[in-house]
Design a protein around this motif. Sequence first.
Motif, PDB file in Angstrom:
ATOM      1  N   ASP A 161       0.845  -1.195   0.000  1.00 17.77           N
ATOM      2  CA  ASP A 161       0.000   0.000   0.000  1.00 17.77           C
ATOM      3  C   ASP A 161       0.885   1.250   0.000  1.00 17.77           C
ATOM      4  N   ALA A 162       0.358   2.343  -0.560  1.00 16.92           N
ATOM      5  CA  ALA A 162       1.014   3.648  -0.398  1.00 16.92           C
ATOM      6  C   ALA A 162       0.715   4.250   0.969  1.00 16.92           C
ATOM      7  N   HIS A 163      -0.335   3.738   1.604  1.00 16.86           N
ATOM      8  CA  HIS A 163      -0.847   4.315   2.858  1.00 16.86           C
ATOM      9  C   HIS A 163      -0.918   3.239   3.938  1.00 16.86           C
ATOM     10  N   ASP A 244      -3.369  -3.321  -1.754  1.00 18.75           N
ATOM     11  CA  ASP A 244      -3.966  -2.085  -2.263  1.00 18.75           C
ATOM     12  C   ASP A 244      -3.218  -1.732  -3.543  1.00 18.75           C
ATOM     13  N   ASP A 246      -2.836   0.830  -5.086  1.00 18.22           N
ATOM     14  CA  ASP A 246      -2.047   2.069  -5.075  1.00 18.22           C
ATOM     15  C   ASP A 246      -0.670   1.870  -4.447  1.00 18.22           C
ATOM     16  N   THR A 258      -6.590   7.139  -4.744  1.00 19.16           N
ATOM     17  CA  THR A 258      -5.657   8.009  -4.032  1.00 19.16           C
ATOM     18  C   THR A 258      -4.218   7.707  -4.458  1.00 19.16           C
TER      19      THR A 258
HETATM   20 MN    MN Z   1      -3.589   3.132  -0.448  1.00 21.80          MN
END
Ligand code: MN
Length: 322
Positions: A161-163, A244, A246, A258
């Motif tokens: 994930d980026a987050h 995710d 992203d 996002t």
């Molecule tokens: Mn993310």
Amino acid sequence: MALEDAKNQMDHAFTRDDPRGPSFELTFGGATSFLRRRYTKDLTDVDIAVTGVPFDQAVTNRPGTRLGPRAIREASSLQAPDAPYGWPFDVLSERTIIDYGDVAFDYANIPAFPDTLTAHIRGILDAGAASVVLGGDHYISFPILKAYAEKHGPMSLIQIDAHTDTWADDDMSRVDHGTMFYKAVKSGIVDPATSVQIGIRTTNEDTLGVNIIDAPEFHRIGPAAAAKRAREIVGDRPVYLSFDIDGLDPAFAPGTGTPVWGGLSSAQAAALLRGLAGINIQGGDVVEVSPPFDTTGATAIAGAHVATEICQLLGWRMRGGA
Ligand code: MN
Ligand code: MN
């Protein structure tokens, strides 16, 4: 089935007799189940149930992931004729994988959705199958993990994930794709010390004790070393893998809500997932594929490959890693 069958066999999503093996029907036609597996609600003797969760009511920015399951199924049709590349076995031939369709829910009753999804996954797990979920926004991983934790106890999470998605949710009630892992850790369904987040490149001071291989570190050490470290962190504990999309760089996965620069390439993600072979994986998901922003279809293609690799990781665990 042989290549010759493409001339007279179609719609394996509902016509195939053998649940195992490749599918040679026309890749550009026919009913598009995931990897041309049979659509069925019968979980008898099923090893892996692939299920769609077309829910995107928890997003903070661009929506559209409710259309993700359809797009991933369609993208997967090009992969159905061949064994996944680079593995010493083919999960499609070795295991019974079905397309369980999508979860039913009332789109206008969001508070009821989490329990509906938990019950959906619980039904799959109670039947003795593993679930591989096509999302949907990332919130869905929380109700899914609840069902896994009922069966296995606290899960070890591998999250690409980026987050971090561990931003605080003080009253624990929000349906938000940025706070669900906060709730998962605080409610004890994810064990932070044996969990790892890979590809992180957004600021969130409080890690809640989850191990992090952020994007700059990932690029420094490479996918093989990152996979090795992830395997060491989870040990032999039951693992849930949440991807995710992203986590990939927007150059490789633009169709997401996002996007953040500086992420993994698809080649790095493929190497990372392959490097995780041997973990005690029990299930997984690929989330945040948003077809309206997926101008080339690359994001759905990546999502289909990720879901296939999760099936291979499950198949590797089911055969005892040999
Ligand atoms: Mn993310
Ligand atoms: Mn996420």
